[in-house]
Design a protein around this motif. Sequence first.
Motif, mmCIF file in Angstrom:
data_model
loop_
_atom_site.group_PDB
_atom_site.id
_atom_site.type_symbol
_atom_site.label_atom_id
_atom_site.label_comp_id
_atom_site.label_asym_id
_atom_site.label_seq_id
_atom_site.Cartn_x
_atom_site.Cartn_y
_atom_site.Cartn_z
ATOM 1 N N ALA A 36 0.824 -1.212 0.000
ATOM 2 C CA ALA A 36 0.000 0.000 0.000
ATOM 3 C C ALA A 36 0.856 1.259 0.000
ATOM 4 O O ALA A 36 1.734 1.434 0.847
ATOM 5 N N GLY A 37 0.612 2.133 -0.995
ATOM 6 C CA GLY A 37 1.333 3.388 -1.098
ATOM 7 C C GLY A 37 2.689 3.272 -1.764
ATOM 8 O O GLY A 37 3.353 4.284 -2.010
ATOM 9 N N LYS A 38 3.116 2.051 -2.078
ATOM 10 C CA LYS A 38 4.432 1.837 -2.699
ATOM 11 C C LYS A 38 4.324 1.010 -3.974
ATOM 12 O O LYS A 38 5.322 0.455 -4.440
ATOM 13 N N PRO A 62 -4.955 1.211 -3.744
ATOM 14 C CA PRO A 62 -3.850 2.173 -3.523
ATOM 15 C C PRO A 62 -2.660 1.905 -4.431
ATOM 16 O O PRO A 62 -1.565 1.559 -3.982
ATOM 17 N N ILE A 63 -2.889 2.071 -5.725
ATOM 18 C CA ILE A 63 -1.859 1.821 -6.733
ATOM 19 C C ILE A 63 -1.767 3.041 -7.639
ATOM 20 O O ILE A 63 -2.782 3.507 -8.167
ATOM 21 N N LYS A 64 -0.579 3.552 -7.823
ATOM 22 C CA LYS A 64 -0.352 4.714 -8.679
ATOM 23 C C LYS A 64 -0.260 4.271 -10.138
ATOM 24 O O LYS A 64 0.469 3.350 -10.470
ATOM 25 N N ILE A 65 -1.025 4.932 -11.017
ATOM 26 C CA ILE A 65 -1.014 4.611 -12.448
ATOM 27 C C ILE A 65 -0.090 5.581 -13.169
ATOM 28 O O ILE A 65 -0.202 6.799 -13.007
ATOM 29 N N VAL A 66 0.835 5.035 -13.970
ATOM 30 C CA VAL A 66 1.797 5.892 -14.670
ATOM 31 C C VAL A 66 1.927 5.478 -16.127
ATOM 32 O O VAL A 66 1.663 4.333 -16.505
ATOM 33 N N VAL A 67 2.335 6.441 -16.945
ATOM 34 C CA VAL A 67 2.704 6.215 -18.340
ATOM 35 C C VAL A 67 4.145 6.662 -18.475
ATOM 36 O O VAL A 67 4.500 7.761 -18.061
ATOM 37 N N GLU A 127 9.526 3.562 -5.125
ATOM 38 C CA GLU A 127 8.466 2.560 -5.166
ATOM 39 C C GLU A 127 9.033 1.189 -4.822
ATOM 40 O O GLU A 127 10.227 0.928 -4.972
ATOM 41 N N MET A 128 8.159 0.273 -4.376
ATOM 42 C CA MET A 128 8.588 -1.076 -4.020
ATOM 43 C C MET A 128 8.057 -2.140 -4.976
ATOM 44 O O MET A 128 8.628 -3.230 -5.067
ATOM 45 N N LEU A 129 6.951 -1.845 -5.661
ATOM 46 C CA LEU A 129 6.327 -2.855 -6.510
ATOM 47 C C LEU A 129 5.926 -2.252 -7.846
ATOM 48 O O LEU A 129 5.303 -1.191 -7.906
ATOM 49 N N LYS A 153 15.885 -7.918 -10.866
ATOM 50 C CA LYS A 153 17.244 -7.586 -10.440
ATOM 51 C C LYS A 153 17.741 -6.284 -11.057
ATOM 52 O O LYS A 153 18.406 -5.481 -10.399
ATOM 53 N N SER A 154 17.425 -6.076 -12.344
ATOM 54 C CA SER A 154 17.958 -4.893 -13.017
ATOM 55 C C SER A 154 17.309 -3.610 -12.514
ATOM 56 O O SER A 154 17.965 -2.590 -12.345
ATOM 57 N N LEU A 155 16.011 -3.652 -12.265
ATOM 58 C CA LEU A 155 15.305 -2.465 -11.776
ATOM 59 C C LEU A 155 15.284 -2.393 -10.257
ATOM 60 O O LEU A 155 14.875 -1.378 -9.680
#
Length: 234
Positions: A36-38, A62-67, A127-129, A153-155
């Motif tokens: 939540a929040g991450k 609680p998930i941030k949507i991005v492009v 962010e964590m996820l 691993k890379s990110l």
Amino acid sequence: MNSLTQALVAQIANQLDAQGEANPLQNLRLIAEQFAGKAIFLTNFTLEDQLITHWIAIHNLPIKIVVSNPNYPFKETYATWAKTQERYQVPIAVYAADGSILENQPQDPAATTSSLEDNLQSVLQGEMLLITGTRAGQSWQGRQLTADFSWNKSLKIFEFHPLFHRSFHKVFVEVLREGVPFNPLHNKGYLRVGHAQDIETAHSSEFWDGRWWWEHAQRIFIHPHTPGVRKQAV
């Protein structure tokens, strides 16, 4: 991957297995609670992405949507973007290829950055996820996925693909049932319609013989080679 990361991956993977593959929405809820929040969802307005956006919006997850790097080769993708924002009224953060935030939604390919390289490091900072709409058999970030939840691993971030076990057809049925806005290019045989390097037709890796339509509030499969022949969708 350190032992703590390994343990967390195993723990969450076991929880997802207990939930079962049949209900990706419940799995997404579980993940949203864990991070939540991450948690951040990366969308390119593909069919799968649209369904996930629908779930996030209507269930207020609680998930941030991005492009990231919105350099799309088709105007239909931008039209789908506009319909999505109009329908759900959810904030969508837009990042250029260099990781800077774009203030306005690009309207057409000419208005976007010319680079096709994603710079996700800046987008994912803090962010964590990372959540994507990638399914089994598809590649993401140049690699074939082998699990719905894993450590990238890379990110250096956990990643989750809620529709990993779903077929394109099942996703399409769900989209139609829920009335989710989708890119009309899918009705022309395109399986993926994100960035130029992601464009995939039915003949590349997944067989799609026909077109899906919404008719009389029922799921109908129309066979393109036999006019007038209709079958109930499965």
